[in-house]
Design an enzyme around this catalytic site. Structure first.
Site, mmCIF file in Angstrom:
data_model
loop_
_atom_site.group_PDB
_atom_site.id
_atom_site.type_symbol
_atom_site.label_atom_id
_atom_site.label_comp_id
_atom_site.label_asym_id
_atom_site.label_seq_id
_atom_site.Cartn_x
_atom_site.Cartn_y
_atom_site.Cartn_z
ATOM 1 N N ASN A 9 0.881 -1.173 0.000
ATOM 2 C CA ASN A 9 0.000 0.000 0.000
ATOM 3 C C ASN A 9 0.915 1.218 0.000
ATOM 4 O O ASN A 9 1.476 1.568 1.039
ATOM 5 C CB ASN A 9 -0.899 -0.018 1.244
ATOM 6 C CG ASN A 9 -1.700 1.269 1.378
ATOM 7 O OD1 ASN A 9 -1.795 2.047 0.429
ATOM 8 N ND2 ASN A 9 -2.279 1.488 2.553
ATOM 9 N N LYS A 11 0.174 4.209 -0.246
ATOM 10 C CA LYS A 11 -0.474 5.405 0.329
ATOM 11 C C LYS A 11 -0.238 6.608 -0.599
ATOM 12 O O LYS A 11 -0.171 6.437 -1.814
ATOM 13 C CB LYS A 11 0.026 5.674 1.750
ATOM 14 C CG LYS A 11 -0.034 4.435 2.635
ATOM 15 C CD LYS A 11 0.066 4.765 4.098
ATOM 16 C CE LYS A 11 0.262 3.493 4.900
ATOM 17 N NZ LYS A 11 -0.133 3.626 6.295
ATOM 18 N N HIS A 94 -9.747 1.108 4.557
ATOM 19 C CA HIS A 94 -8.484 1.281 5.286
ATOM 20 C C HIS A 94 -8.746 2.185 6.496
ATOM 21 O O HIS A 94 -9.567 3.110 6.428
ATOM 22 C CB HIS A 94 -7.426 1.908 4.361
ATOM 23 C CG HIS A 94 -6.050 1.881 4.955
ATOM 24 N ND1 HIS A 94 -5.633 2.812 5.879
ATOM 25 C CD2 HIS A 94 -5.014 1.024 4.783
ATOM 26 C CE1 HIS A 94 -4.388 2.530 6.250
ATOM 27 N NE2 HIS A 94 -3.986 1.441 5.596
ATOM 28 N N GLU A 96 -7.190 4.577 7.663
ATOM 29 C CA GLU A 96 -6.983 6.012 7.396
ATOM 30 C C GLU A 96 -8.214 6.605 6.723
ATOM 31 O O GLU A 96 -8.540 7.775 6.943
ATOM 32 C CB GLU A 96 -5.703 6.213 6.562
ATOM 33 C CG GLU A 96 -4.459 5.972 7.413
ATOM 34 C CD GLU A 96 -3.215 5.552 6.657
ATOM 35 O OE1 GLU A 96 -3.178 5.636 5.419
ATOM 36 O OE2 GLU A 96 -2.254 5.103 7.331
ATOM 37 N N GLU A 165 -5.864 -5.255 10.177
ATOM 38 C CA GLU A 165 -4.886 -4.192 10.411
ATOM 39 C C GLU A 165 -5.205 -3.494 11.722
ATOM 40 O O GLU A 165 -6.025 -2.551 11.750
ATOM 41 C CB GLU A 165 -4.944 -3.170 9.267
ATOM 42 C CG GLU A 165 -4.558 -3.734 7.925
ATOM 43 C CD GLU A 165 -3.881 -2.683 7.066
ATOM 44 O OE1 GLU A 165 -2.801 -2.962 6.547
ATOM 45 O OE2 GLU A 165 -4.412 -1.559 6.935
ATOM 46 N N GLY A 171 1.785 2.136 10.747
ATOM 47 C CA GLY A 171 2.709 3.257 10.638
ATOM 48 C C GLY A 171 3.349 3.653 11.964
ATOM 49 O O GLY A 171 4.005 4.688 12.058
ATOM 50 N N SER A 209 2.827 -2.376 10.334
ATOM 51 C CA SER A 209 4.278 -2.391 10.560
ATOM 52 C C SER A 209 4.925 -3.738 10.273
ATOM 53 O O SER A 209 5.904 -4.116 10.923
ATOM 54 C CB SER A 209 4.607 -1.908 11.986
ATOM 55 O OG SER A 209 4.146 -0.583 12.174
HETATM 56 C C1 PEP Z 1 -1.058 0.074 5.842
HETATM 57 O O1 PEP Z 1 -1.139 1.292 5.673
HETATM 58 O O2 PEP Z 1 -1.913 -0.664 5.328
HETATM 59 C C2 PEP Z 1 0.042 -0.431 6.659
HETATM 60 C C3 PEP Z 1 0.016 -1.662 7.037
HETATM 61 O O3 PEP Z 1 1.051 0.463 6.952
HETATM 62 P P1 PEP Z 1 2.449 0.149 7.705
HETATM 63 O O4 PEP Z 1 2.961 -1.152 7.149
HETATM 64 O O5 PEP Z 1 3.321 1.295 7.391
HETATM 65 O O6 PEP Z 1 2.120 0.013 9.161
#
Ligand code: PEP
Length: 248
Positions: A9, A11, A94, A96, A165, A171, A209
């Site tokens: 992803n 972003k 997601h 976000e 997630e 993040g 992460s």
């Molecule tokens: C994501 O945005 O879907 C995600 C998993 O981000 P990160 O790996 O940076 O935590």
């Protein structure tokens, strides 16, 4: 056993030259035995993905979609428009989007419907916040989020991908332990099995992460079918290392 799926992803990151360099580095490191993989990119770069990745083992996707088919929805992009760029996946719900744009479970469920009708695979994100986990609400939250999607999509549910997630891990550098991830994945698997006789086809990805160091132990869990990768997907080396962990 179905092969694991690793999805980047990106972003709101990238640029024409940077994307091209990153894809070249990823593609040149991929082997024939690699797991399934895809990159979900900002909308303006879908045409570039179609040009650069056509015929490649690396698929591409979008990060969001409109819940409408067409009409007076300034700034939105429909699922059929995504299909024009041959996207295979579209991330929906997601955290976000849920957090910064107030997306409700019902809206996420409608978006999943639009994506499925366009013949695109939705990657449906669910996950609890830190406060919800601390209050012992993880199971209730993820089940409620997934139930909305199951309810609206009935027998098509076996066509989705689910991404667990935990919001507190996205993040932040904090990662769910392999056991924490497995526990939630097993719950989601049970919920999917109760909804569809074909639930075994549904990949449940872990995201939050995941990186080159922790991917192996997370991906070794029986119900972790792959990863949704944010930050680490912007480095070819890290993304390839995660793919290698998923390909064993
Ligand atoms: C994501 O945005 O879907 C995600 C998993 O981000 P990160 O790996 O940076 O935590």
């Amino acid at each position: 056993m179905k092969s694991k799926l690793i999805v980047g992803n990106w972003k709101m990151n990238g640029g024409l030259q940077a994307n091209s360099d990153l894809l070249l580095a990823i593609q040149s490191g991929m082997s024939e035995t690699s797991c399934r993989a895809a990159v979900c990119v900002p909308l303006p770069y879908l045409a570039q993905m179609q040009t650069l990745l056509q015929g490649s083992a690396l698929a591409w996707g979008a990060q969001d979609v409109s819940a409408h088919q067409s009409g007076a929805y300034t700034g939105e992009v429909s699922a059929s428009m995504l299909r024009d760029f041959a996207v295979r996946y579209c991330i929906v719900g997601h955290s976000e989007r849920r957090h910064y744009h107030g997306e409700s479970d019902a809206l996420v469920a409608s978006k999943v419907q639009c994506v499925l009708s366009a013949g695109i695979t939705p990657i449906v994100c669910v996950g609890e916040s830190q406060t919800e986990r601390a209050a012992g609400q993880t199971e209730a939250v993820v089940k409620r989020q997934l139930a909305a999607v199951i309810h609206a999509n009935g027998h098509c549910i076996s066509e989705i991908v689910v991404a667990y997630e935990p919001v507190w891990a996205i993040g932040t550098g904090l990662t769910a332990s392999p056991e924490q991830a497995q526990d939630v994945h097993a719950l989601l698997r049970q919920q999917l099995q109760a909804a569809s006789s074909q639930a075994e086809r549904i990949a449940i990805l872990y995201g939050g992460s995941m990186n080159a160091e922790n991917a192996s132990s997370l991906l070794a869990q029986p119900d972790v079918d792959g990863g949704l990768i944010g930050g680490a997907a912007l480095s070819a080396n890290d993304f390839l290392t995660i793919m290698a962990s998923a390909s064993r």
